[in-house]
Motif scaffolding. Structure first.
Motif, short mmCIF file in Angstrom:
data_model
loop_
_atom_site.label_atom_id
_atom_site.label_comp_id
_atom_site.label_asym_id
_atom_site.label_seq_id
_atom_site.Cartn_x
_atom_site.Cartn_y
_atom_site.Cartn_z
N SER A 27 9.01 3.61 -0.74
CA SER A 27 8.39 3.47 0.58
C SER A 27 8.61 2.06 1.13
CB SER A 27 6.89 3.75 0.49
OG SER A 27 6.24 2.71 -0.24
N ARG A 28 8.49 1.93 2.43
CA ARG A 28 8.60 0.62 3.06
C ARG A 28 7.52 -0.30 2.52
NH1 ARG A 28 5.96 -2.57 5.74
NH2 ARG A 28 4.38 -1.04 6.22
N GLN A 29 6.35 0.25 2.26
CA GLN A 29 5.24 -0.54 1.73
C GLN A 29 5.59 -1.16 0.38
OE1 GLN A 29 4.96 2.47 3.12
NE2 GLN A 29 3.37 2.36 4.69
N THR A 30 6.35 -0.44 -0.44
CA THR A 30 6.76 -0.96 -1.74
C THR A 30 7.62 -2.20 -1.56
OG1 THR A 30 6.63 1.21 -2.77
CG2 THR A 30 7.98 -0.44 -3.90
N ILE A 31 8.59 -2.14 -0.64
CA ILE A 31 9.45 -3.30 -0.38
C ILE A 31 8.60 -4.46 0.13
CG2 ILE A 31 11.38 -4.21 1.00
CD1 ILE A 31 12.24 -2.16 -1.16
N SER A 32 7.68 -4.18 1.02
CA SER A 32 6.79 -5.21 1.56
C SER A 32 5.98 -5.87 0.45
CB SER A 32 5.85 -4.61 2.60
OG SER A 32 4.92 -5.57 3.05
N LEU A 33 5.42 -5.07 -0.44
CA LEU A 33 4.60 -5.60 -1.54
C LEU A 33 5.44 -6.43 -2.51
CD1 LEU A 33 2.26 -2.55 -2.23
CD2 LEU A 33 1.61 -4.76 -1.23
N ASN A 40 5.05 -5.56 -8.95
CA ASN A 40 6.07 -5.88 -9.93
C ASN A 40 6.95 -4.65 -10.12
OD1 ASN A 40 7.51 -7.19 -11.88
ND2 ASN A 40 5.95 -6.99 -13.46
N PRO A 41 8.16 -4.65 -9.55
CA PRO A 41 9.00 -3.45 -9.60
C PRO A 41 9.56 -3.20 -11.00
CG PRO A 41 10.20 -5.27 -8.60
CD PRO A 41 8.80 -5.74 -8.82
N LEU A 45 14.31 -0.18 -10.41
CA LEU A 45 14.18 -0.46 -8.99
C LEU A 45 14.81 -1.82 -8.66
CD1 LEU A 45 13.27 0.07 -6.14
CD2 LEU A 45 10.94 -0.61 -6.79
N CYS A 46 14.61 -2.80 -9.51
CA CYS A 46 15.24 -4.12 -9.31
C CYS A 46 16.75 -3.98 -9.23
CB CYS A 46 14.87 -5.08 -10.44
SG CYS A 46 13.16 -5.62 -10.44
N ILE A 47 17.32 -3.19 -10.14
CA ILE A 47 18.77 -2.99 -10.16
C ILE A 47 19.23 -2.29 -8.89
CG2 ILE A 47 20.64 -1.76 -11.34
CD1 ILE A 47 19.09 -2.40 -13.99
N SER A 48 18.50 -1.28 -8.44
CA SER A 48 18.85 -0.57 -7.21
C SER A 48 18.83 -1.51 -6.01
CB SER A 48 17.89 0.59 -6.96
OG SER A 48 18.02 1.57 -7.95
N ILE A 49 17.81 -2.36 -5.95
CA ILE A 49 17.71 -3.32 -4.84
C ILE A 49 18.89 -4.29 -4.89
CG2 ILE A 49 16.37 -5.26 -3.95
CD1 ILE A 49 13.83 -3.65 -4.80
N CYS A 50 19.21 -4.78 -6.08
CA CYS A 50 20.33 -5.71 -6.24
C CYS A 50 21.64 -5.08 -5.78
CB CYS A 50 20.45 -6.18 -7.68
SG CYS A 50 19.13 -7.32 -8.16
#
Length: 64
Positions: A27-33, A40-41, A45-50
């Protein structure tokens, strides 16, 4: 601690929080948090964001 590096990398790619969240499947809220340092992802999730931002784990998540 806020994750300023994540926000800067996202802005460099010209992505909104909503756009990044859709790419990585949260969710957008997850990225915001995450950017606010209030969530703490998981490693996956950290790898996906990277991958989405063409950055390494060290670039975005390793504290200096």
């Amino acid at each position: 601690m806020k994750n300023i590096r994540l926000k800067l990398a996202r802005v460099e790619k010209d992505l909104s929080q909503d756009e990044l969240s859709k790419i990585v499947g949260v969710s957008r809220q997850t990225i915001s948090l995450i950017e606010l340092g209030k969530y703490n992802p998981s490693l996956s999730l950290c790898i996906s964001i990277c991958k989405a931002l063409s950055k390494t784990l060290n670039d975005l998540f390793w504290e200096e």
